[in-house]
Design an enzyme around this catalytic site. Structure first.
Site, PDB file in Angstrom:
ATOM      1  N   GLU A   1     -35.564 -53.737-121.550  1.00 12.44           N
ATOM      2  CA  GLU A   1     -35.998 -52.571-120.769  1.00 12.44           C
ATOM      3  C   GLU A   1     -35.372 -51.288-121.312  1.00 12.44           C
ATOM      4  O   GLU A   1     -36.009 -50.240-121.370  1.00 12.44           O
ATOM      5  CB  GLU A   1     -35.632 -52.754-119.288  1.00 12.44           C
ATOM      6  CG  GLU A   1     -36.503 -53.796-118.605  1.00 12.44           C
ATOM      7  CD  GLU A   1     -35.984 -54.191-117.227  1.00 12.44           C
ATOM      8  OE1 GLU A   1     -35.432 -53.343-116.508  1.00 12.44           O
ATOM      9  OE2 GLU A   1     -36.131 -55.377-116.866  1.00 12.44           O
TER      10      GLU A   1
ATOM     11  N   LYS B   1     -31.787 -63.803-109.919  1.00 14.14           N
ATOM     12  CA  LYS B   1     -32.363 -62.934-110.949  1.00 14.14           C
ATOM     13  C   LYS B   1     -31.709 -63.055-112.306  1.00 14.14           C
ATOM     14  O   LYS B   1     -30.515 -63.258-112.446  1.00 14.14           O
ATOM     15  CB  LYS B   1     -32.268 -61.474-110.502  1.00 14.14           C
ATOM     16  CG  LYS B   1     -33.107 -61.200-109.273  1.00 14.14           C
ATOM     17  CD  LYS B   1     -34.414 -60.562-109.614  1.00 14.14           C
ATOM     18  CE  LYS B   1     -34.174 -59.094-109.851  1.00 14.14           C
ATOM     19  NZ  LYS B   1     -35.403 -58.404-110.128  1.00 14.14           N
TER      20      LYS B   1
ATOM     21  N   SER C   1     -28.502 -59.732-111.064  1.00 16.30           N
ATOM     22  CA  SER C   1     -28.637 -58.699-110.044  1.00 16.30           C
ATOM     23  C   SER C   1     -27.377 -58.720-109.183  1.00 16.30           C
ATOM     24  O   SER C   1     -26.767 -59.766-108.993  1.00 16.30           O
ATOM     25  CB  SER C   1     -29.857 -59.000-109.183  1.00 16.30           C
ATOM     26  OG  SER C   1     -29.730 -58.388-107.922  1.00 16.30           O
TER      27      SER C   1
ATOM     28  N   HIS D   1     -56.788 -56.790-123.243  1.00 13.61           N
ATOM     29  CA  HIS D   1     -56.777 -56.246-121.871  1.00 13.61           C
ATOM     30  C   HIS D   1     -55.815 -57.027-120.978  1.00 13.61           C
ATOM     31  O   HIS D   1     -56.024 -57.085-119.758  1.00 13.61           O
ATOM     32  CB  HIS D   1     -58.187 -56.274-121.251  1.00 13.61           C
ATOM     33  CG  HIS D   1     -59.249 -55.723-122.144  1.00 13.61           C
ATOM     34  ND1 HIS D   1     -59.598 -54.394-122.173  1.00 13.61           N
ATOM     35  CD2 HIS D   1     -60.030 -56.325-123.079  1.00 13.61           C
ATOM     36  CE1 HIS D   1     -60.557 -54.203-123.066  1.00 13.61           C
ATOM     37  NE2 HIS D   1     -60.830 -55.354-123.650  1.00 13.61           N
TER      38      HIS D   1
END
Ligand code: ARG
Length: 458
Positions: free
Chosen positions: A290, A283, A277, A156
């Site tokens: 992704e 970043k 970024s 979980h």
């Protein structure tokens, strides 16, 4: 130029209709399979006395010339051709004259396209299997290194029980072994030659289907000519295997993204497989992971597209089936690209054992072991579970952890607690004691690595 099928009609179609109808733009990928298939067909026709041996020799030589010229970039695809089959035949006839027109005896594009696509996918799958093996090898090598690197195992997405990083990586190795076997199963099932099914009803020529199949490395022939030209199960098998593989890569990617976040910092992906970024200087984005996660949806889409195309089709061939190729090619290319990126991305990532350990120490993941300690001292498990839960609750309230909570506090809950409890809940001991087969103990993890490597040798 007049259409190859001009006769019944004048062969005059609108340019718009021609473009709509044409598959050359994508099925040109199969030029090699188409030409190899045609060579075997010419050889079979001569062996059976359907054409002269000399004619077959001329055809085969002509086909070899076309193959060579395509590969050397000397022959451009004629965009006015309806598909790769028409293009090769037209080019052959241009080069050889009348004899070129004999190649299509006892054959239809319906069995020809089914043959080409099977041959194409056979090659693709062999390549994909090699790429899966490369990824499994990287996982086994990493697992070799991190068999003592403790981190929380999650359920979980809550810290659950202690494991080692090897154990976690090996879970993916097991999934990938199944992926490999799924492709192998599909490969064995699809290695059946449809050629000689002709349009759908076989032929009156005395062909030798088995000879042609053997020439092309098939293990068997399609036993029913209608099925031979109507079947696209092999494409669906392939894309099902691709979909499950992508689902695995996607779950792995999701974990890499999570682990790379500042909240976790369990791993740092190499600069080579991340991006920055355009606005936020701090970043480091896990774009590759992704994209793998994102492209998974696209491969499912490829599978769903063909399933849906096929569901209403009457036997035998229907032009709808031309839509098979773009799905299959897209799935194959996507899977290949994703594996190509995933393998070095895993290989080059930095594992932050210190961060994993810290997360393991903060998450009460030894609470089960604390309960087990009481059980071994004679308390029934349900009671031990409740006592341990209460102790965890107190720790959470006071900001303490189980490892440093004083013995007096423990004894306030049960006088079964004595000084040896600290050994029982020590994280390394918790992992070491999990000796059940398949678990995280060093021996078990070593056995798993050996198993994975053994499977790869097969
Ligand atoms: N380009 C076609 C396809 O990809 C080849 C088979 C065409 N057959 C036919 N009878 N029109 O499916």
């Amino acid at each position: 130029m007049a259409k190859m099928w001009a006769g019944r009609t004048a062969g005059k179609t609108e340019k718009l209709a021609d473009d709509f109808n044409s598959s050359l733009r994508f099925d040109r990928k199969m030029y090699k399979q188409d030409i190899t298939g045609s060579m075997a067909h010419a050889a079979m026709l001569a062996k059976q006395g359907i054409i002269e041996q000399q004619e077959a020799d001329t055809l085969i030589k002509g086909l070899a010339g076309i193959l060579n010229d395509i590969e050397e970039g000397k022959l451009a695809f004629d965009e006015s051709c309806e598909d790769i089959h028409m293009f090769v035949e037209q080019e052959l006839t241009t080069r050889l004259g009348a004899v070129g027109k004999k190649l299509h005896t006892a054959r239809s594009r319906n069995d020809q396209v089914a043959l080409d696509l099977r041959m194409y996918l056979r090659d693709e799958m062999k390549e994909i299997i090699q790429k899966i093996i490369a990824l499994i090898e990287v996982l086994a090598d990493k697992a070799d290194k991190y068999d003592k690197c403790i981190l929380p195992g999650y359920t979980h997405l809550q810290r659950a029980q202690p494991i080692v990083f090897s154990h976690h990586l090996l879970a993916y190795a097991m999934m990938l072994l199944r992926d490999k076997s799924r492709y192998e199963d599909a490969l064995a099932r699809m290695n059946v030659s449809p050629i000689g099914s002709c349009a759908l009803a076989g032929t009156t020529y005395p062909i030798d289907r088995r000879f042609e199949a053997e020439q092309l490395g098939f293990a068997d022939i399609a036993r029913n000519s209608i099925d031979g030209v109507s079947d696209r199960d092999f494409c669906l098998d392939f894309m099902s295997a691709c979909s499950v593989l992508m689902m695995h890569l996607s779950r792995f990617s999701e974990e890499l993204i999570l682990w790379s976040s500042w909240e976790f910092r369990f791993v740092e992906l190499s600069d080579a497989y991340t991006t920055g970024s355009s606005i936020m200087p701090q970043k480091k984005n896990s774009d590759m992971a992704e994209l793998i996660r994102g492209k998974t949806g696209r491969v499912y889409g490829d599978l769903m597209a063909l399933l849906t195309t096929m569901k209403g089709l009457p036997l035998a061939y229907n032009k709808d089936m031309q839509e098979d190729k773009e799905s299959v090619f897209d799935a194959a290319e996507t899977v290949r690209m994703c594996l190509d990126v995933m393998t070095p991305m895993i290989d080059t990532m930095t594992v932050r054992a210190d961060r994993m350990r810290k997360a393991a120490e903060e998450g009460f993941i030894n609470a089960t072991d604390l309960a087990d300690y009481l059980v071994k001292k004679g308390m029934p498990f349900r009671d031990a579970y409740r006592v341990s839960g209460s102790i965890v609750a107190e720790c959470i309230k006071t900001g303490a952890v189980l490892e440093t909570l004083p013995l007096e506090v423990y004894r306030g809950y049960s006088d079964l607690f004595t000084g040896d409890l600290y050994d029982a809940i020590d994280l390394s001991a918790c992992v070491a004691k999990r000796t059940s087969e398949g678990g995280p103990s060093v021996k078990s993890v070593r056995d798993q690595i050996a198993y994975v490597r053994e499977q790869l040798k097969k």
